[in-house]
Scaffold this motif. Sequence first.
Motif, short mmCIF file in Angstrom:
data_model
loop_
_atom_site.label_atom_id
_atom_site.label_comp_id
_atom_site.label_asym_id
_atom_site.label_seq_id
_atom_site.Cartn_x
_atom_site.Cartn_y
_atom_site.Cartn_z
N TYR A 181 0.84 -1.20 0.00
CA TYR A 181 0.00 0.00 0.00
C TYR A 181 0.88 1.26 0.00
O TYR A 181 0.70 2.15 -0.83
CB TYR A 181 -0.92 -0.02 1.23
CG TYR A 181 -1.67 1.26 1.46
CD1 TYR A 181 -2.88 1.49 0.82
CD2 TYR A 181 -1.19 2.23 2.33
CE1 TYR A 181 -3.59 2.67 1.04
CE2 TYR A 181 -1.88 3.40 2.56
CZ TYR A 181 -3.08 3.62 1.91
OH TYR A 181 -3.76 4.78 2.12
N ILE A 217 0.45 3.70 -3.18
CA ILE A 217 -0.66 4.63 -3.01
C ILE A 217 -0.43 5.91 -3.82
O ILE A 217 -1.39 6.51 -4.33
CB ILE A 217 -0.95 4.92 -1.52
CG1 ILE A 217 -2.31 5.60 -1.36
CG2 ILE A 217 0.16 5.73 -0.87
CD1 ILE A 217 -3.48 4.75 -1.77
N ARG A 259 -9.61 5.15 1.50
CA ARG A 259 -8.39 4.33 1.47
C ARG A 259 -7.62 4.33 2.79
O ARG A 259 -7.26 3.27 3.30
CB ARG A 259 -7.50 4.76 0.31
CG ARG A 259 -8.13 4.51 -1.05
CD ARG A 259 -7.15 4.81 -2.17
NE ARG A 259 -7.80 4.87 -3.46
CZ ARG A 259 -8.15 3.81 -4.19
NH1 ARG A 259 -7.91 2.60 -3.75
NH2 ARG A 259 -8.72 3.97 -5.37
N GLU A 260 -7.32 5.49 3.32
CA GLU A 260 -6.51 5.54 4.55
C GLU A 260 -7.22 4.90 5.74
O GLU A 260 -6.62 4.09 6.45
CB GLU A 260 -6.08 6.97 4.87
CG GLU A 260 -5.05 7.01 5.97
CD GLU A 260 -4.46 8.39 6.17
OE1 GLU A 260 -4.03 8.65 7.30
OE2 GLU A 260 -4.44 9.19 5.22
N ALA A 305 -8.73 -0.35 0.54
CA ALA A 305 -7.52 0.48 0.56
C ALA A 305 -6.80 0.47 -0.77
O ALA A 305 -6.28 1.49 -1.21
CB ALA A 305 -6.58 0.00 1.66
N HIS A 319 -11.29 -4.59 4.09
CA HIS A 319 -10.62 -3.30 4.25
C HIS A 319 -9.37 -3.19 3.38
O HIS A 319 -9.09 -2.12 2.85
CB HIS A 319 -10.33 -3.06 5.73
CG HIS A 319 -11.59 -3.03 6.54
ND1 HIS A 319 -12.46 -1.97 6.50
CD2 HIS A 319 -12.14 -3.94 7.37
CE1 HIS A 319 -13.50 -2.22 7.28
NE2 HIS A 319 -13.33 -3.41 7.82
N ALA A 346 -9.35 2.59 5.61
CA ALA A 346 -9.42 1.16 5.33
C ALA A 346 -8.09 0.47 5.63
O ALA A 346 -8.07 -0.63 6.20
CB ALA A 346 -9.82 0.93 3.88
N ILE A 347 -6.97 1.09 5.26
CA ILE A 347 -5.68 0.44 5.54
C ILE A 347 -5.42 0.41 7.04
O ILE A 347 -4.85 -0.55 7.56
CB ILE A 347 -4.51 1.08 4.75
CG1 ILE A 347 -3.31 0.12 4.70
CG2 ILE A 347 -4.09 2.41 5.33
CD1 ILE A 347 -3.51 -1.11 3.89
#
Length: 155
Positions: A15, A19, A34-35, A154, A150, A37-38
């Motif tokens: 990631y 990203i 995204r953030e 992400a 998740h 989720a990671i």
Amino acid sequence: MNSQPDTRNKYFNLYKENIGKILPDSSPFINSFREPAIEKFLELGIPTRKHEAYRYTELNTFFSLDFKNYFIPGEKDFIKAEEFRCDVADLDTHGLVLLNGFYPTISDKLRRLPGGIWIGSLNEAAKEFPDKIKDHYNRYTNGNNDGLVHLNTAL
């Protein structure tokens, strides 16, 4: 041996390394998930057999393989996909080709079919129809305790 922390770190590093390639071409709305989720993936990690949905699935088998990563397709990939045709006589169809999760087209990223049906890139749909996407995107994952959901969000 439980390789779960190593696998979690492997995908977190994936990631972090990619990203910067993903964000510029994605819609701001999709990027907004995204953030968080990671972070949730880092908290939950890869599910084990203790997780009911994976009770009979050994995920370490899949995550131990060395898959090639494919985040940004090139124009030559799109050209190759656009050349694909399913020519069956007297068959009235609309072909839909996905290339590693991408809707590969250069000119027609969203296409309207008869009956008000749209096909195309989720990313383009988020730009063109933000209200429709906001009604559904990521709405059904809130509170989900599956780290893979998740991780998918992400990336």
